[in-house]
Design a protein around this motif. Structure first.
Motif, PDB file in Angstrom:
ATOM      1  N   LYS A 168     -28.372 155.350   6.310  1.00 35.24           N
ATOM      2  CA  LYS A 168     -28.730 154.537   5.156  1.00 35.24           C
ATOM      3  C   LYS A 168     -29.196 153.170   5.624  1.00 35.24           C
ATOM      4  O   LYS A 168     -28.603 152.589   6.536  1.00 35.24           O
ATOM      5  CB  LYS A 168     -27.513 154.388   4.225  1.00 35.24           C
ATOM      6  CG  LYS A 168     -27.817 153.759   2.882  1.00 35.24           C
ATOM      7  CD  LYS A 168     -26.571 153.753   2.001  1.00 35.24           C
ATOM      8  CE  LYS A 168     -26.851 153.160   0.633  1.00 35.24           C
ATOM      9  NZ  LYS A 168     -25.628 153.146  -0.216  1.00 35.24           N
ATOM     10  N   ASP A 169     -30.259 152.683   5.001  1.00 33.25           N
ATOM     11  CA  ASP A 169     -30.801 151.360   5.324  1.00 33.25           C
ATOM     12  C   ASP A 169     -31.076 151.213   6.816  1.00 33.25           C
ATOM     13  O   ASP A 169     -30.835 150.155   7.430  1.00 33.25           O
ATOM     14  CB  ASP A 169     -29.841 150.256   4.867  1.00 33.25           C
ATOM     15  CG  ASP A 169     -29.617 150.280   3.358  1.00 33.25           C
ATOM     16  OD1 ASP A 169     -30.571 150.644   2.632  1.00 33.25           O
ATOM     17  OD2 ASP A 169     -28.494 149.961   2.920  1.00 33.25           O
ATOM     18  N   GLY A 170     -31.560 152.307   7.422  1.00 31.66           N
ATOM     19  CA  GLY A 170     -31.943 152.250   8.828  1.00 31.66           C
ATOM     20  C   GLY A 170     -30.790 152.214   9.809  1.00 31.66           C
ATOM     21  O   GLY A 170     -30.985 151.855  10.975  1.00 31.66           O
ATOM     22  N   GLN A 171     -29.583 152.611   9.354  1.00 27.53           N
ATOM     23  CA  GLN A 171     -28.422 152.562  10.234  1.00 27.53           C
ATOM     24  C   GLN A 171     -27.582 153.825  10.082  1.00 27.53           C
ATOM     25  O   GLN A 171     -27.681 154.535   9.082  1.00 27.53           O
ATOM     26  CB  GLN A 171     -27.535 151.351   9.886  1.00 27.53           C
ATOM     27  CG  GLN A 171     -28.207 150.008  10.020  1.00 27.53           C
ATOM     28  CD  GLN A 171     -27.243 148.877   9.716  1.00 27.53           C
ATOM     29  OE1 GLN A 171     -26.547 148.383  10.590  1.00 27.53           O
ATOM     30  NE2 GLN A 171     -27.201 148.477   8.460  1.00 27.53           N
ATOM     31  N   PHE A 172     -26.737 154.085  11.084  1.00 31.88           N
ATOM     32  CA  PHE A 172     -25.677 155.068  10.952  1.00 31.88           C
ATOM     33  C   PHE A 172     -24.476 154.369  10.329  1.00 31.88           C
ATOM     34  O   PHE A 172     -24.049 153.318  10.816  1.00 31.88           O
ATOM     35  CB  PHE A 172     -25.269 155.639  12.315  1.00 31.88           C
ATOM     36  CG  PHE A 172     -26.306 156.503  12.973  1.00 31.88           C
ATOM     37  CD1 PHE A 172     -26.778 157.645  12.341  1.00 31.88           C
ATOM     38  CD2 PHE A 172     -26.807 156.189  14.228  1.00 31.88           C
ATOM     39  CE1 PHE A 172     -27.733 158.457  12.943  1.00 31.88           C
ATOM     40  CE2 PHE A 172     -27.751 156.988  14.843  1.00 31.88           C
ATOM     41  CZ  PHE A 172     -28.218 158.117  14.203  1.00 31.88           C
TER      42      PHE A 172
END
Length: 622
Positions: A34-38
């Protein structure tokens, strides 16, 4: 009395901690992209992973090796699942015995505080026999390996469903440690090589595998794994594209952004601290300094990574695969899967391990644990080989398959080991013997006398031969491992797969084929002792131990063959090198009596004893 209360307190404390840990292990968590992150339970989390395959390590050593990973500063272990390791025969499945208990491996990783990344394929590559596919798939003429082909997809679905029954309850949402599941494997490189198939067909296949995983109960997040320049063929909708072997951070981000909506997370799913090795080729070494430098690049830029391999282990038995190139029709992989990894084949700390561990301690927020003690190593006095048996004497207890032409292993319903092809000639013949369909290595005999060797690895398919009147021609053919990577994976039958030619004429009529799979150690008690130079020979002996420990069998001076100790097939040896020792785990030895059986195929030098050493020899070419 004081000691009594102290011990009682310790036991109570350990029991309470065990109960608390057990409760935490069953607690459900979340892992998402999500949002470019794990995000683990909603918190940004970096994956610092190491690849280690349960099938290549004795079950008794799993926990030790997992502790080694944790102590190197990693928080995740990744593993392939090899379809053919669990589907041991058509309709036969094994997820419970010995090293095959995948669920136990995953649970042990969780107990050691590690996340798990699952790589179920169905294709694995991994220098593993046939890339993980069961050999008998090739017997279905309507089935096309690794393609949008319904018979193949039907077979994949059976495997995926069987696997899901074992591990879907171990996903992070169920309280287990599995945080991600891979879809297929390095499919982009296969698409690049198989330009005879439309890209759209490739994409349909990749999407079908992802769908099967989801329908079987795998929840994701899903990911694919390819070289950055191969994402077009390998990426699939709904799966995070990750890169293999990409050291340039900007290239990584550019490739991922193109196929993932312009954002991360960014992950190198295969970061190579070492490399694979073939028989008759130099052993590959990569410096600790170079790997530490690249690791720091990833850590500074918050790039997620997975060392492939952090610990390689061993290709026990007939599990090693093969590659090929323009120079060699086949490049069989050696038995050791040491891989020049941070943790050596026998589980030892290496300079590479130490360099990475010190670096990780500087960057990670979680504690880096103490390194576990090394498993003891021993040597054994020279083992006397008390009995020798001519391999050809086993023929009297084997009913041969007779056909007008030689049959492949697959047509003989045999996957691995050896087949002895025998043909009696009623007329004398001499000239050039050609076996262009040899797969992969053969010793050739006329009336029981060795007259030469044929070797696919050296592209040697012919030799001059002289067969007298009423003589027998025999070829002892070895499968040295099916190709596990590249377009040739679809051409992977073994044995003799094309006509045997002498002086341009096909040799037909009454070929007798004796199956020698060596799927278990042979019983030699009923055979008369024999040992003749050049004849394939079985050597046996026993030895007693007061203490056990890891040991290396010194095969220098031997020719080519396999070794069983206490029923365990340790794998192939070959004087060609670079590997000259075989790793024998101490957990497979007994206090008291131990038994060894060696099949020596070349037998150019008669042997009397088997020596051992306390160090591996992996860099000695003949």
């Amino acid at each position: 009395m004081i000691h009594f209360f102290k011990n009682t307190f310790k036991i109570a404390l350990l029991l309470s901690l065990s109960i608390v840990f057990s409760a935490n292990a069953q607690q459900k968590h979340s892992f998402e992209i999500k949002d470019g992150q794990f995000l683990y339970d909603g918190k940004p989390t970096q994956i610092h992973s190491g690849e280690m395959h349960y099938a290549r390590i004795p079950k008794e050593y799993w926990r030790h090796r997992l502790k080694m990973i944790k102590a190197m500063g990693l928080n995740t272990v990744a593993t392939y699942v090899f379809w053919n390791y669990h589907n041991t025969a058509p309709g036969v499945w094994d997820f419970k015995t010995d090293n095959r208990n995948l669920a136990e491996y995953i649970k042990t990783a969780q107990e050691e505080g590690l996340f798990v990344i699952l790589r179920p394929g169905p294709y694995a590559c991994a220098e593993w026999e046939f890339g993980g596919y069961p050999w008998w798939l090739q017997k279905n003429k309507n089935l096309v390996i690794r393609a949008n082909n319904q018979p193949f997809l039907d077979s994949c679905r059976v495997y995926i469903n069987k696997l899901a029954e074992q591990v879907k309850g171990l996903q992070v949402s169920k309280g287990g440690p599995i945080i991600m599941t891979q879809v297929e494997n390095e499919f982009g490189s296969y698409v690049d090589q198989r330009k005879d198939i439309a890209l759209e067909e490739h994409k349909k296949y990749n999407a079908a595998i992802k769908k099967q995983l989801g329908e079987a109960g795998f929840e994701g997040p899903f990911f694919t794994s390819d070289g950055t320049w191969l994402f077009q063929g390998g990426a699939t909708a709904g799966a995070l594209p990750t890169a293999n072997g990409e050291g340039n951070v900007e290239n990584l981000k550019k490739a991922v952004d193109q196929y993932n909506g312009g954002k991360g997370p960014y992950m190198v799913a295969e970061f190579y601290p070492g490399w694979l090795d073939h028989w008759a080729e130099p052993f590959t070494r990569i410096s600790a300094a170079d790997i530490a430098k690249q690791t720091e690049v990833y850590l500074k830029n918050k790039i997620n990574f997975n060392f492939y391999m952090v610990h390689g282990g061993t290709n026990f038995g007939f599990t090693s695969g093969a590659n090929y190139n323009e120079e060699h029709d086949i490049q069989p992989d050696i038995t050791s899967y040491d891989y020049d990894a941070p943790v050596s084949e026998a589980g030892w700390v290496t300079p590479k391990y130490t360099a990475i561990r010190e670096l990780m301690r500087q960057y990670v927020q979680y504690p880096v644990l103490n390194v576990p003690a090394q498993i003891p190593v021993i040597t054994i006095p020279a083992i006397q080989l008390s009995k020798t048996v001519d391999l050809f004497d086993l023929k009297k207890d084997i009913k041969p398959v007779t056909n007008s032409t030689p049959l492949s292993f697959e047509d003989l319903n045999q996957g691995h080991g050896y087949v002895l092809y025998s043909k009696r000639f009623t007329q004398p013949v001499q000239g050039k013997l050609q076996v262009k369909g040899l797969r992969d290595y053969a010793t050739v005999y006329v009336n029981g006398k060795k007259v030469g060797e044929l070797n696919r690895q050296e592209n040697k398919y012919e030799l001059d031969i002289q067969i007298p009147f009423n003589a027998t021609l025999e070829l002892l053919v070895e499968n040295m491992g099916r190709i596990n990577y590249g377009a040739e994976i679809v051409h992977n039958t073994k044995g003799i797969i094309s006509p045997v030619i002498i002086n341009g004429f096909e040799i037909t009529g009454d070929w007798n084929m004796y199956k020698l799979p060596f799927d278990k150690v042979p019983d030699l008690t009923k055979y008369t002792p024999k040992n003749k130079e050049g004849k394939p020979t079985l050597y046996s002996g026993s030895f007693d131990l007061k203490q056990t420990g890891d040991v290396f069998l010194d095969m220098r001076g031997w020719g080519k063959g396999i070794v069983f100790v206490n029923g365990h097939n340790l794998g192939r040896y070959w004087k060609a090198g670079p590997q000259q020792t075989l790793y024998l785990p101490g957990c497979w030895l007994n206090k008291g009596k131990n038994e060894v059986v060696i099949l020596e195929q070349q037998n150019d030098v008669l042997q009397k004893e088997l020596k051992t050493t306390d160090k591996p020899i992996l860099e000695e070419l003949q």
